[in-house]
Design an enzyme around this catalytic site. Structure first.
Site, PDB file in Angstrom:
ATOM      1  N   LYS A 109      79.689 -13.743 -78.924  1.00 22.14           N
ATOM      2  CA  LYS A 109      78.581 -13.187 -78.155  1.00 22.14           C
ATOM      3  C   LYS A 109      77.870 -14.286 -77.411  1.00 22.14           C
ATOM      4  CE  LYS A 109      74.202 -11.057 -79.193  1.00 22.14           C
ATOM      5  NZ  LYS A 109      73.278 -10.690 -80.213  1.00 22.14           N
TER       6      LYS A 109
ATOM      7  N   ARG B  63      65.702  -8.619 -75.733  1.00 22.63           N
ATOM      8  CA  ARG B  63      64.424  -9.000 -76.357  1.00 22.63           C
ATOM      9  C   ARG B  63      63.280  -8.185 -75.761  1.00 22.63           C
ATOM     10  NH1 ARG B  63      65.649 -15.542 -76.646  1.00 22.63           N
ATOM     11  NH2 ARG B  63      67.476 -15.336 -77.997  1.00 22.63           N
TER      12      ARG B  63
ATOM     13  N   SER C 241      73.037  -7.723 -73.242  1.00 17.41           N
ATOM     14  CA  SER C 241      72.132  -7.047 -72.319  1.00 17.41           C
ATOM     15  C   SER C 241      72.115  -7.672 -70.929  1.00 17.41           C
ATOM     16  CB  SER C 241      70.727  -7.046 -72.925  1.00 17.41           C
ATOM     17  OG  SER C 241      70.330  -8.359 -73.268  1.00 17.41           O
TER      18      SER C 241
ATOM     19  N   LYS D 234      77.788 -17.028 -82.150  1.00 17.23           N
ATOM     20  CA  LYS D 234      76.700 -16.486 -81.340  1.00 17.23           C
ATOM     21  C   LYS D 234      75.997 -17.645 -80.662  1.00 17.23           C
ATOM     22  CE  LYS D 234      72.530 -13.699 -81.531  1.00 17.23           C
ATOM     23  NZ  LYS D 234      71.672 -12.832 -82.338  1.00 17.23           N
TER      24      LYS D 234
ATOM     25  N   GLU E 177      82.750 -22.288 -87.081  1.00 13.04           N
ATOM     26  CA  GLU E 177      81.896 -21.176 -87.536  1.00 13.04           C
ATOM     27  C   GLU E 177      82.748 -20.010 -88.057  1.00 13.04           C
ATOM     28  OE1 GLU E 177      78.775 -20.529 -87.923  1.00 13.04           O
ATOM     29  OE2 GLU E 177      77.600 -21.919 -86.710  1.00 13.04           O
TER      30      GLU E 177
HETATM   31  C1  PBG Z   1      69.041 -10.253 -82.929  1.00  3.65           C
HETATM   32  C2  PBG Z   1      70.008  -9.876 -81.891  1.00  3.65           C
HETATM   33  C3  PBG Z   1      69.970 -10.248 -80.530  1.00  3.65           C
HETATM   34  C4  PBG Z   1      70.992  -9.554 -79.916  1.00  3.65           C
HETATM   35  C5  PBG Z   1      71.638  -8.796 -80.884  1.00  3.65           C
HETATM   36  N1  PBG Z   1      71.025  -9.031 -82.111  1.00  3.65           N
HETATM   37  C6  PBG Z   1      69.017 -11.087 -79.787  1.00  3.65           C
HETATM   38  C7  PBG Z   1      68.808 -12.491 -80.090  1.00  3.65           C
HETATM   39  O1  PBG Z   1      69.563 -13.117 -80.833  1.00  3.65           O
HETATM   40  O2  PBG Z   1      67.817 -13.006 -79.609  1.00  3.65           O
HETATM   41  C8  PBG Z   1      71.265  -9.623 -78.437  1.00  3.65           C
HETATM   42  C9  PBG Z   1      71.962  -8.464 -77.845  1.00  3.65           C
HETATM   43  C10 PBG Z   1      71.872  -8.344 -76.385  1.00  3.65           C
HETATM   44  O3  PBG Z   1      71.361  -9.220 -75.637  1.00  3.65           O
HETATM   45  O4  PBG Z   1      72.332  -7.307 -75.910  1.00  3.65           O
HETATM   46  N2  PBG Z   1      69.348 -11.205 -83.845  1.00  3.65           N
END
Ligand code: PBG
Length: 332
Positions: free
Chosen positions: A256, A211, A282, A201, A241
């Protein structure tokens, strides 16, 4: 192996003469089985409200979430990822609600699984929906503390498993959490709970609209997640990882964001050959959707983006466009 390919023996256009031929020899096929729909469920709220930075995506109260899931199922999709939108009065510095066994998300999971026992339900493990500072863990001496955070994530995971989540998806990026969560699940007899690790991630700006959706962006402010999420400049570290998470007991690994990280998806699938998911996050979604809604891009770019992620090596994709694309593919 070198094969001599010479015109006119070889005319690659022979197989592109019509769409039936093109489909017959296609190397990548996307189906509804490959798609997972994320869904935002809002605490202390009835109805449905739009998310400004995510066109066509909504926050739902639990009753409307049930209707939405019915529609998702109708589209041919059988997997959802649920994200709670917690009332700001219930957030604190430790994310206490995350470990309350009777909390909003476990009640929601319960309700959903009663209505839809067969749906594959994925629940995120991390503290950011619950903390008033917007970080995924607890802060000690100005740092997100790895080991103290894991202790909380273990309890959060057990609560989600007991509520009926089929997959627990740690998205927090603490070191060592997969192993300790796996052990706790085994010790508590949740032997079949699947661990879907957000293994690679990245510390990406593409999460901005998410967010906004869960109300953590204003809490996070200018603070960054760079001390736990990966540097976007690294690829070999992603393999590191993933290797760690597999050793610790992950069943599925996730990359991601997706489209700006296709090389990572490809490298991980090639190297480890285990179930590999990708999250079209997103910001990726909103960028494309806004351009489509404005008429600047053809709506087929969304499908193109998902096929590119599958072609790179993803077995399944979390995408905000999942339901819509699935309906399109089934001509609903
Ligand atoms: C929280 C989480 C996030 C996303 C999924 N789980 C946000 C972040 O790490 O700040 C992001 C998903 C998206 O942007 O669609 N840990």
């Amino acid at each position: 192996m070198f094969i001599e390919r010479k015109f006119p023996n070889t005319r690659l256009r022979r197989l592109r003469r019509n769409t039936n031929l093109i489909d017959l020899v296609s190397e990548t096929n996307l189906s509804s089985n490959d798609l997972i729909q994320p869904i935002f469920i809002k605490e202390n709220f009835d109805g449905t409200e739009p998310i400004d930075s995510m066109p066509n995506i909504f926050r739902h109260g639990i009753d409307n979430a049930i209707k939405e899931i019915e529609d998702i199922k109708k589209s041919g999709i059988n997997s959802i990822a649920v994200f709670p939108v917690i009332d700001s009065i219930n957030k604190d510095s430790k994310g206490s609600q995350a470990v309350d066994a009777n909390n909003f998300i476990s009640n929601s999971i319960n309700t959903i699984k009663k209505q839809f026992p067969d749906i594959i339900l994925i629940a995120d493990v991390a503290l950011d929906p619950y903390t008033d500072h917007g970080h995924d863990g607890v802060i000690i001496n100005d740092q997100v503390d790895n080991d103290e955070t894991i202790k909380i994530l273990i309890d959060q995971s057990l609560i989600l498993a007991s509520a009926g989540a089929d997959m627990i998806a740690p998205s927090d990026m603490m070191d060592g959490r997969i192993g300790l969560i796996r052990k706790a699940l085994e010790d508590n007899n949740y032997k079949d709970t699947i661990l879907l690790s957000y293994a690679a991630k990245y510390n990406s700006k593409f999460y901005g609209p998410f967010r906004d959706a869960v109300g953590s962006s204003s809490n996070l402010g200018k603070s960054s997640k760079s001390s736990y999420q990966m540097s976007l400049k690294n690829k070999e570290e992603a393999l590191h990882e993933v290797a760690m998470d597999i050793n610790e007991g992950a069943d599925i690994v996730m990359i991601k964001p997706a489209m700006p990280y296709l090389d990572i998806i490809h490298a991980i699938k090639e190297n480890f050959k285990i179930p590999t998911f990708a999250y079209q996050v997103s910001g990726e979604y909103s960028m494309l959707k806004l351009a489509i809604n404005e008429g600047w891009l053809d709506s087929d770019v969304m499908l193109e983006s998902l096929i590119s992620i599958k072609r790179a090596g993803a077995d399944a994709i979390l995408s905000y466009a999942a339901k819509e694309i699935s309906k399109e593919m089934q001509n609903i």
